[in-house]
Design a protein around this motif. Structure first.
Motif, PDB file in Angstrom:
ATOM      1  N   GLY A  10      -9.137   8.586  10.611  1.00 41.04           N
ATOM      2  CA  GLY A  10      -9.554   7.638   9.586  1.00 41.04           C
ATOM      3  C   GLY A  10     -11.030   7.323   9.660  1.00 41.04           C
ATOM      4  N   THR A  11     -11.416   6.249   8.991  1.00 40.18           N
ATOM      5  CA  THR A  11     -12.822   5.857   8.924  1.00 40.18           C
ATOM      6  C   THR A  11     -12.996   4.504   9.600  1.00 40.18           C
ATOM      7  OG1 THR A  11     -12.461   4.831   6.746  1.00 40.18           O
ATOM      8  CG2 THR A  11     -13.197   7.122   6.786  1.00 40.18           C
ATOM      9  N   ASP A  20      -3.150   6.258   1.709  1.00 41.33           N
ATOM     10  CA  ASP A  20      -2.201   6.706   0.689  1.00 41.33           C
ATOM     11  C   ASP A  20      -0.788   6.864   1.234  1.00 41.33           C
ATOM     12  OD1 ASP A  20      -4.241   6.880  -1.252  1.00 41.33           O
ATOM     13  OD2 ASP A  20      -4.823   8.857  -0.512  1.00 41.33           O
ATOM     14  N   ALA A  21      -0.540   6.525   2.493  1.00 41.88           N
ATOM     15  CA  ALA A  21       0.803   6.633   3.070  1.00 41.88           C
ATOM     16  C   ALA A  21       1.730   5.614   2.398  1.00 41.88           C
ATOM     17  CB  ALA A  21       0.750   6.404   4.566  1.00 41.88           C
ATOM     18  N   PRO A  22       3.034   5.901   2.369  1.00 40.29           N
ATOM     19  CA  PRO A  22       3.962   5.005   1.663  1.00 40.29           C
ATOM     20  C   PRO A  22       4.110   3.622   2.281  1.00 40.29           C
ATOM     21  CG  PRO A  22       5.158   6.746   2.824  1.00 40.29           C
ATOM     22  CD  PRO A  22       3.715   7.109   2.871  1.00 40.29           C
ATOM     23  N   VAL A  23       3.931   3.506   3.593  1.00 37.80           N
ATOM     24  CA  VAL A  23       4.010   2.219   4.278  1.00 37.80           C
ATOM     25  C   VAL A  23       2.615   1.835   4.748  1.00 37.80           C
ATOM     26  CG1 VAL A  23       4.953   0.967   6.259  1.00 37.80           C
ATOM     27  CG2 VAL A  23       6.394   2.584   5.013  1.00 37.80           C
ATOM     28  N   GLN A  24       2.193   0.624   4.427  1.00 36.48           N
ATOM     29  CA  GLN A  24       0.852   0.172   4.788  1.00 36.48           C
ATOM     30  C   GLN A  24       0.928  -1.098   5.620  1.00 36.48           C
ATOM     31  OE1 GLN A  24      -2.260   1.593   4.120  1.00 36.48           O
ATOM     32  NE2 GLN A  24      -1.037   3.367   3.489  1.00 36.48           N
ATOM     33  N   LEU A  25       0.258  -1.083   6.780  1.00 39.28           N
ATOM     34  CA  LEU A  25       0.264  -2.213   7.698  1.00 39.28           C
ATOM     35  C   LEU A  25      -1.154  -2.724   7.927  1.00 39.28           C
ATOM     36  CD1 LEU A  25       2.729  -0.901  10.448  1.00 39.28           C
ATOM     37  CD2 LEU A  25       3.260  -2.307   8.436  1.00 39.28           C
ATOM     38  N   LEU A  26      -1.249  -4.001   8.292  1.00 41.42           N
ATOM     39  CA  LEU A  26      -2.508  -4.605   8.699  1.00 41.42           C
ATOM     40  C   LEU A  26      -2.343  -5.117  10.122  1.00 41.42           C
ATOM     41  CD1 LEU A  26      -5.370  -5.756   8.204  1.00 41.42           C
ATOM     42  CD2 LEU A  26      -4.269  -7.796   7.219  1.00 41.42           C
ATOM     43  N   LEU A  27      -3.241  -4.709  11.010  1.00 40.54           N
ATOM     44  CA  LEU A  27      -3.251  -5.194  12.387  1.00 40.54           C
ATOM     45  C   LEU A  27      -4.586  -5.882  12.620  1.00 40.54           C
ATOM     46  CD1 LEU A  27      -1.668  -2.234  12.341  1.00 40.54           C
ATOM     47  CD2 LEU A  27      -1.350  -2.790  14.740  1.00 40.54           C
TER      48      LEU A  27
END
Length: 402
Positions: free
Chosen positions: A56-57, A91-98
């Motif tokens: 990722g970036t 663009d993944a179907p599940v998106q999380l924030l940590l």
């Protein structure tokens, strides 16, 4: 461990094997009090290097300006440190924030600066639990995820800010931006020493009320003055009377006054308010403005309100409860007993929940005595909590929801 699949078992083993203690010792050795911009820059550089192992970036985000009222009544702008942001598979179907924070409450001149072992497995040091340990757990869990065959199903944003300990004023907009559209969020404040998580949280608001009166000679013509200090004291009492089971109020400080023979023409009241629900927050703000209007009228002074509720209340709604239950079940699969209780503290989990995203905000390692020179990290809980996070993330990815 019988309820853990072979894929999950391989992932959590990798999480436990990560060099988390090494990272904590390295990061906590550098003072990163919220106001220590040089220390924050050094820690941000180390974190950027450490998180660069993930795909990722990665970038450092400039902080928003922070305004406050100083003791003289002047509006000041305070500079904060940069925030770290990593984005992987948007663009993944599940998106999380940590999320985590690199700052501590210990200023560069605070006497608490070094690490020491209180006993085997208990590391005392500034930020060890709150929350360099939590940042190490994030990295360990995500590094393990990337080796999993299910990694492609989940994307994530990692945000590590520089000003959580002072209310996240310089990072609140970034948190809100990154929370949009997320399936769930995990924040890495430390769990209690027994592993208990923080459940519902109240909101928190800090206010400065600048009161302008009129100076006069205290002996010759005091009746022509308008005593701003008395008005501030009256306002403090009125606000203190608003306390209830749904609202905590703490009038904390009055700046103002001068020579004994002068009626003071300026004072600043500092107050913290902690409503337990969104409805209580709305009512508290209205009551605050009503009290200010009454004092302005009764004392013939002018008042200016600065500040607001920077941490909205975080009740446990249905979605948040499901996420807590998922974490509990993952803990049970690992042989851990996971419970949660309401707490009086606040954190970035409040901001995330206000965006409508379910969040568990004490996913960090076990520790205690935070915000004091007795702060400690239970180091055996680093692999324990990395496994818990890794399994939680993987099961959210498998389900596609919480």
């Amino acid at each position: 461990m019988t309820s853990v699949t072979a894929t999950e078992s391989a992932m959590i083993e990798r999480a436990a094997d990560a060099p988390m203690l090494h990272h904590v010792e390295q990061w906590a050795a550098i003072n990163s009090g919220t106001g220590n911009l040089a220390g924050l820059k050094a820690v941000a550089g180390l974190l950027t290097d450490a998180f660069a192992v993930l795909p990722g970036t990665i970038r450092l985000v400039a902080p928003d300006p922070v305004e406050s009222v100083d003791a003289s009544g002047a509006l000041r702008t305070t500079q904060r440190g940069d925030h770290l942001h990593l984005r992987v598979r948007p663009d993944a179907p599940v998106q999380l924030l940590l999320t985590g924070h690199m700052d501590t409450v210990f200023a560069v001149d605070h006497p608490f600066q070094t690490l020491q072992w209180r006993e085997p497995g208990v590391l005392n040091g500034p930020g060890t639990a709150d929350m360099k340990g939590g940042i190490a757990v994030i990295l360990a869990a995500l590094t393990a995820l990337e080796a999993s065959p299910l990694a492609g199903r989940v994307g994530y944003d990692v945000m590590i800010n520089s000003d959580e300990e002072t209310g996240s004023h310089a990072s609140a907009a970034l948190i809100a931006e990154l929370a949009k559209g997320k399936t769930a969020a995990l924040t890495y404040e430390p769990a209690l020493p027994d592993g208990t998580l923080a459940g519902a949280r109240p909101g928190s608001g800090n206010f400065s009320i600048l009161i302008h009166g009129r100076s006069a000679h205290a002996g010759r013509n005091p009746e022509e003055g308008r005593n701003a200090l008395i008005a501030a004291a009256d306002l403090a009492l009125r606000l203190n009377a608003l306390k209830s089971t749904a609202l905590k109020v703490n009038p904390a400080k009055i700046d103002g006054g001068g020579p004994n023979n002068v009626v003071p023409d300026q004072a600043i009241l500092r107050v913290n308010m902690r409503p337990s629900t969104p409805e209580a927050m709305i009512a508290a703000e209205a009551a605050l403005r009503d009290a200010i209007a009454a004092v302005s009228r009764d004392h013939d002074v002018h008042c200016h309100l600065h500040g607001g509720f920077n941490r909205p209340p975080k009740p446990l709604d249905a979605a948040a409860t499901r996420l807590f239950e998922l974490v509990r079940d993952c803990g049970a699969a690992l042989g851990l007993t996971i419970g949660w209780n309401a707490t009086g503290g606040v954190c970035d989990g409040n901001n995330i929940a206000a965006c409508g995203i379910p969040v568990v905000d004490t996913m960090g390692p076990r520790g205690g005595a935070i915000h004091s020179a007795d702060e400690f990290l239970i180091t055996d809980s680093l692999p324990e909590r990395a496994q818990l996070s890794a399994l939680t993330i993987l099961r959210i990815a498998e389900r596609g929801t919480v």
